[in-house]
Design a protein around this motif. Structure first.
Motif, PDB file in Angstrom:
ATOM      1  N   ILE A  53      45.824  41.502  43.927  1.00  0.00           N
ATOM      2  CA  ILE A  53      45.000  41.481  42.706  1.00  0.00           C
ATOM      3  C   ILE A  53      45.813  42.280  41.704  1.00  0.00           C
ATOM      4  CG2 ILE A  53      42.846  42.177  41.596  1.00  0.00           C
ATOM      5  CD1 ILE A  53      41.449  41.721  44.279  1.00  0.00           C
ATOM      6  N   GLU A  54      46.499  41.552  40.821  1.00  0.00           N
ATOM      7  CA  GLU A  54      47.490  42.127  39.903  1.00  0.00           C
ATOM      8  C   GLU A  54      46.781  42.682  38.682  1.00  0.00           C
ATOM      9  OE1 GLU A  54      50.653  42.150  40.705  1.00  0.00           O
ATOM     10  OE2 GLU A  54      50.403  40.961  42.527  1.00  0.00           O
ATOM     11  N   MET A  55      47.145  43.906  38.301  1.00  0.00           N
ATOM     12  CA  MET A  55      46.431  44.504  37.169  1.00  0.00           C
ATOM     13  C   MET A  55      47.354  45.387  36.332  1.00  0.00           C
ATOM     14  SD  MET A  55      44.215  47.548  38.939  1.00  0.00           S
ATOM     15  CE  MET A  55      45.020  49.092  39.406  1.00  0.00           C
TER      16      MET A  55
ATOM     17  N   GLY B 256      55.603  49.976  38.762  1.00  0.00           N
ATOM     18  CA  GLY B 256      54.862  48.902  38.107  1.00  0.00           C
ATOM     19  C   GLY B 256      54.232  48.004  39.156  1.00  0.00           C
ATOM     20  N   ASP B 257      53.803  46.805  38.706  1.00  0.00           N
ATOM     21  CA  ASP B 257      53.231  45.830  39.638  1.00  0.00           C
ATOM     22  C   ASP B 257      52.039  46.433  40.393  1.00  0.00           C
ATOM     23  OD1 ASP B 257      52.913  43.542  41.205  1.00  0.00           O
ATOM     24  OD2 ASP B 257      54.505  44.088  42.604  1.00  0.00           O
ATOM     25  N   LEU B 258      51.125  47.063  39.654  1.00  0.00           N
ATOM     26  CA  LEU B 258      49.978  47.699  40.317  1.00  0.00           C
ATOM     27  C   LEU B 258      49.048  46.639  40.905  1.00  0.00           C
ATOM     28  CD1 LEU B 258      48.986  50.610  37.895  1.00  0.00           C
ATOM     29  CD2 LEU B 258      50.715  50.552  39.705  1.00  0.00           C
ATOM     30  N   HIS B 259      48.549  46.942  42.092  1.00  0.00           N
ATOM     31  CA  HIS B 259      47.617  46.048  42.791  1.00  0.00           C
ATOM     32  C   HIS B 259      46.294  46.757  43.002  1.00  0.00           C
ATOM     33  CE1 HIS B 259      51.311  44.059  44.903  1.00  0.00           C
ATOM     34  NE2 HIS B 259      51.195  43.671  43.652  1.00  0.00           N
ATOM     35  N   PHE B 260      45.192  46.125  42.626  1.00  0.00           N
ATOM     36  CA  PHE B 260      43.888  46.713  42.944  1.00  0.00           C
ATOM     37  C   PHE B 260      43.628  46.611  44.447  1.00  0.00           C
ATOM     38  CE2 PHE B 260      39.295  46.956  43.347  1.00  0.00           C
ATOM     39  CZ  PHE B 260      39.037  48.099  42.609  1.00  0.00           C
TER      40      PHE B 260
ATOM     41  N   GLY C 200      51.334  41.477  53.669  1.00  0.00           N
ATOM     42  CA  GLY C 200      52.235  40.346  53.460  1.00  0.00           C
ATOM     43  C   GLY C 200      52.229  39.831  52.029  1.00  0.00           C
ATOM     44  N   GLU C 201      51.221  40.208  51.243  1.00  0.00           N
ATOM     45  CA  GLU C 201      51.040  39.668  49.880  1.00  0.00           C
ATOM     46  C   GLU C 201      51.362  38.171  49.879  1.00  0.00           C
ATOM     47  OE1 GLU C 201      53.525  40.590  46.520  1.00  0.00           O
ATOM     48  OE2 GLU C 201      51.840  40.847  45.190  1.00  0.00           O
ATOM     49  N   ILE C 202      50.745  37.444  50.810  1.00  0.00           N
ATOM     50  CA  ILE C 202      51.214  36.087  51.101  1.00  0.00           C
ATOM     51  C   ILE C 202      51.054  35.120  49.940  1.00  0.00           C
ATOM     52  CG2 ILE C 202      50.922  36.328  53.593  1.00  0.00           C
ATOM     53  CD1 ILE C 202      48.355  34.682  53.362  1.00  0.00           C
TER      54      ILE C 202
HETATM   55 ZN    ZN Z   1      52.307  42.361  42.574  1.00  0.00          ZN
END
Ligand code: ZN
Length: 410
Positions: free
Chosen positions: A266-268, A249-253, A258-260
């Motif tokens: 960019i959460e999708m 889960g927690d897919l990011h475009f 660091g996902e600071i």
């Molecule tokens: Zn995320």
């Protein structure tokens, strides 16, 4: 056509979907079963299960109950998988859901989760990013456009009872060292908002009480937020329970190293097409404790960067010993300060570091007393020249739509 084994209806609460869960526990029933060699698709909610909206207010980012995350699709049982094996996962493709071609990035309030630069950005803010094929851009952060390095922020297999106990014990002991800290040191189990998939009765109650939160990365992988774990990657996961129990889960475009910004990349909402196979006894054969992976053959082709250095001396001038966390923070702050000279607000610049394919490197960890971290900002994502020159910076960015901000309610 690969079969879609888990479907997600974005109009339905994730709590009503029995193939979704938001805790790690060995007793979570398998949502479906596959065989080694199978390829299949799983649909996913965004990590908040649709709580964050595509609008002009950051109240949702401010008010979210973070004990509800992350909503994961799975667990997928793999026939023949046994503890000690390696589960090999090919991420064949990943995309946004057709009925939801947008994503969000935000900063949590310091009083509700915070983030890497929470002392500098203590209030909730967000930006919305439209997804257009390979590319993304934001009405809240003008002047940048980039292709997505699409990846799951979170993927891993179920822990066995012993590993779960190890996690809960060490994290509860850690919280006890400073129980009143804001933001807290770790996220303890929370029964009230647990979603245990298909589990019912006493099993459901047990999972809710003991289930490990999905926030940190752990030995099984989990919430690693590695931008390079992108479509086309091949991952080798340790297996702890019969059937492995793979969840994603927690897919990011797209995301910077660091996902600071923490809320997040960019959460999708989207889908993952994957293929699984097994290496029997692979954990011992290869000495694997944490997952290993092979990168994708496809990555955004940036070949020019502006690289910001940071050392382990904090904002107040205090010296730290080879502290990479402090050094990376300084590199990020240096980049933000630089970008403001071209017209960005500090919040917009922070958003760019959280969303664009920015690289973070640990450059030096031996030259006492200073660690050196570097932040690599790809110059080609900007639609203007962001390089330094003798003429000085040109104000190139004007914002028509302000980035939503929601002060805390006292
Ligand atoms: Zn995320």
């Amino acid at each position: 056509m690969p079969e879609t084994l888990i479907k997600v209806d974005l109009k339905q609460s994730p709590y009503e979907n029995e193939q979704i869960h938001n805790r790690w526990h060995p007793d979570i029933p398998m949502a479906c079963w596959v065989k080694p060699g199978d390829d299949f698709k799983l649909e996913t909610y965004d990590w908040t299960g649709g709580f964050i909206k595509n609008d002009e207010s950051a109240d949702d980012v401010r008010d979210i109950d973070l004990t509800i995350v992350h909503f994961l699709s799975g667990p997928v049982g793999v026939e023949g998988a046994e503890p000690g094996d390696l589960l090999v996962v090919d991420l064949l493709d990943i995309g946004a859901k057709e009925d939801s071609l947008w994503g969000f990035n935000g900063f949590f309030s310091k009083n509700n989760g915070g983030g890497f630069l929470t002392d500098h950005f203590p209030q909730a803010q967000k930006s919305i990013w439209d997804i257009s094929g390979l590319y993304t851009h934001s009405r809240h952060v003008p002047g940048v456009k980039f292709p997505g390095l699409i990846h799951p922020g979170l993927i891993g297999c179920l822990p066995d009872p012993k590993l779960l106990e190890t996690w809960n014990t060490r994290e509860m002991d850690f919280i006890a060292t400073d129980p009143d800290r804001v933001p807290p040191l770790a996220a303890p189990p929370c029964a009230k908002t647990a979603h245990a998939g298909k589990a019912t009765g006493d099993v459901k109650t047990k999972i809710a009480a003991e289930g490990a939160r999905t926030v940190p990365p752990r030995e099984h992988g989990g919430n690693c937020d590695i931008k390079d774990l992108s479509r086309g990657s091949k991952i080798f996961f340790p297996v702890y329970v019969k059937g492995a129990g793979l969840s994603v889960g927690d897919l990011h475009f797209s995301q910077g190293d660091g996902e600071i910004t923490f809320c997040g990349a960019i959460e999708m909402a989207g889908w993952v097409h994957m293929k699984v196979s097994l290496i029997k006894g692979g954990m011992a054969k290869y000495g694997i404790k944490n997952p290993i992976f092979k990168p994708s053959p496809i990555t955004p082709n940036y070949n020019d960067y502006l690289i910001f250095e940071g050392i382990s001396v904090d904002e107040a001038g205090k010296q730290y010993y080879l502290d990479v966390h402090i050094a990376y923070r300084q590199a990020c702050l240096n980049a933000i300060n630089y970008m403001t000279k071209f017209g960005y607000t500090p919040a917009q610049a922070y958003s760019i570091l959280g969303t664009a394919p920015v690289q973070g490197h640990i450059s030096g960890v031996v030259d006492i007393p200073n660690a050196c971290a570097t932040l690599w900002l790809p110059t080609q994502i900007f639609d203007f020249d962001i390089n330094p020159s003798a003429a000085g910076p040109v104000k190139s960015v004007t914002t028509d739509v302000p980035m939503p901000l929601s002060p805390d309610v006292i």
